[in-house]
Design an enzyme around this catalytic site. Structure first.
Site, PDB file in Angstrom:
ATOM      1  N   CYS A   7       0.858  -1.215  -0.108  1.00 37.82           N
ATOM      2  CA  CYS A   7       0.013  -0.083   0.051  1.00 37.82           C
ATOM      3  C   CYS A   7       0.854   1.336  -0.123  1.00 37.82           C
ATOM      4  O   CYS A   7       0.283   2.495  -0.281  1.00 37.82           O
ATOM      5  CB  CYS A   7      -0.911   0.026   1.257  1.00 37.82           C
ATOM      6  SG  CYS A   7      -0.283  -0.156   2.798  1.00 37.82           S
ATOM      7  N   HIS A   8       2.160   1.205   0.214  1.00 40.00           N
ATOM      8  CA  HIS A   8       2.945   2.434   0.257  1.00 40.00           C
ATOM      9  C   HIS A   8       4.366   2.088  -0.686  1.00 40.00           C
ATOM     10  O   HIS A   8       5.224   1.810  -0.212  1.00 40.00           O
ATOM     11  CB  HIS A   8       3.387   2.523   1.678  1.00 40.00           C
ATOM     12  CG  HIS A   8       4.038   3.880   1.872  1.00 40.00           C
ATOM     13  ND1 HIS A   8       5.467   3.995   1.747  1.00 40.00           N
ATOM     14  CD2 HIS A   8       3.529   4.893   2.424  1.00 40.00           C
ATOM     15  CE1 HIS A   8       5.955   4.938   2.150  1.00 40.00           C
ATOM     16  NE2 HIS A   8       4.798   5.897   2.512  1.00 40.00           N
ATOM     17  N   PHE A   9       4.131   2.466  -1.827  1.00 41.03           N
ATOM     18  CA  PHE A   9       3.255   2.862  -2.702  1.00 41.03           C
ATOM     19  C   PHE A   9       2.945   1.706  -3.779  1.00 41.03           C
ATOM     20  O   PHE A   9       3.851   1.125  -4.020  1.00 41.03           O
ATOM     21  CB  PHE A   9       3.764   4.362  -3.305  1.00 41.03           C
ATOM     22  CG  PHE A   9       3.895   5.487  -2.420  1.00 41.03           C
ATOM     23  CD1 PHE A   9       3.127   6.076  -1.817  1.00 41.03           C
ATOM     24  CD2 PHE A   9       5.229   5.565  -1.873  1.00 41.03           C
ATOM     25  CE1 PHE A   9       3.240   7.456  -0.985  1.00 41.03           C
ATOM     26  CE2 PHE A   9       5.422   6.374  -1.208  1.00 41.03           C
ATOM     27  CZ  PHE A   9       4.787   7.416  -0.674  1.00 41.03           C
TER      28      PHE A   9
ATOM     29  N   VAL B 247       7.822   0.878  -0.809  1.00 36.65           N
ATOM     30  CA  VAL B 247       9.080   1.260   0.306  1.00 36.65           C
ATOM     31  C   VAL B 247       8.241   1.399   1.547  1.00 36.65           C
ATOM     32  O   VAL B 247       7.200   1.601   1.653  1.00 36.65           O
ATOM     33  CB  VAL B 247       9.392   2.642  -0.319  1.00 36.65           C
ATOM     34  CG1 VAL B 247       8.443   3.901  -0.358  1.00 36.65           C
ATOM     35  CG2 VAL B 247      10.660   3.373   0.778  1.00 36.65           C
TER      36      VAL B 247
END
Length: 171
Positions: free
Chosen positions: A69-71, A76
């Site tokens: 979810c990041h990103f 990362v």
């Protein structure tokens, strides 16, 4: 009672449930917010300040929750999670010393990010060096910390502060 100087993941999760040091003691967060897999060394009198130290590790796998979810398309580890791990370990140190109360991050002086944790990394290592412990009405630890990915220092923080509170209603 003899204190342990290393903790595996099951013991850390027992801390999250209040089973390691008791229900009145500070707790680590449970999964997925527990940001290390093991504490490899914890000492009351170690570190450059002679006030104590904690060493811990996190195994990096591409399926860790935050990479999804990041990103999207640019995975990362969020820098705030590494910083939170440093607070978690500083608070754990106070609980390990036997101080009662619920842990709360109280701030930090300076934080620097000079690298990133990507899914292809293998190991994150944390070094927490306690610079001050107050054990009176206020129970607080102050620390300096570093985070390494595959033996390269990428985060540093100075003057991290964590307190233990027996009452958090007015916090």
């Amino acid at each position: 009672m003899t204190r342990l100087h290393a903790f595996n993941r099951e013991q850390l999760l027992a801390s999250a449930r209040g089973e390691l040091f008791g229900t009145a003691a500070g707790r680590l967060p449970n999964d997925p917010m527990l940001m290390f897999d093991r504490i490899t060394d914890i000492r009351e009198d170690g570190g450059p300040h002679g006030k104590g130290m904690v060493r811990a590790e996190l195994d990096i796998r591409p399926d860790l929750w935050f990479f999804g979810c990041h990103f999207i398309g640019d995975p990362v580890m969020p820098g705030c999670l590494g910083l939170d791990a440093m607070w978690q370990l500083t608070g754990f140190f106070l609980t390990w010393l036997g101080a009662p109360g619920k842990g709360r991050a109280l701030g930090c002086g300076e934080v620097k990010f000079t690298g990133q944790v990507l899914p292809e990394a293998k190991l994150v290592r944390y070094e927490i060096d306690i610079s001050r412990v107050i054990n009176r009405k206020l129970v607080m630890a102050q620390s300096d910390a570093r985070m390494y990915v595959d033996d390269r220092e990428i985060y540093s923080a100075r003057d991290l502060r964590v307190g233990l509170f027996t009452e958090t209603g007015s916090f």
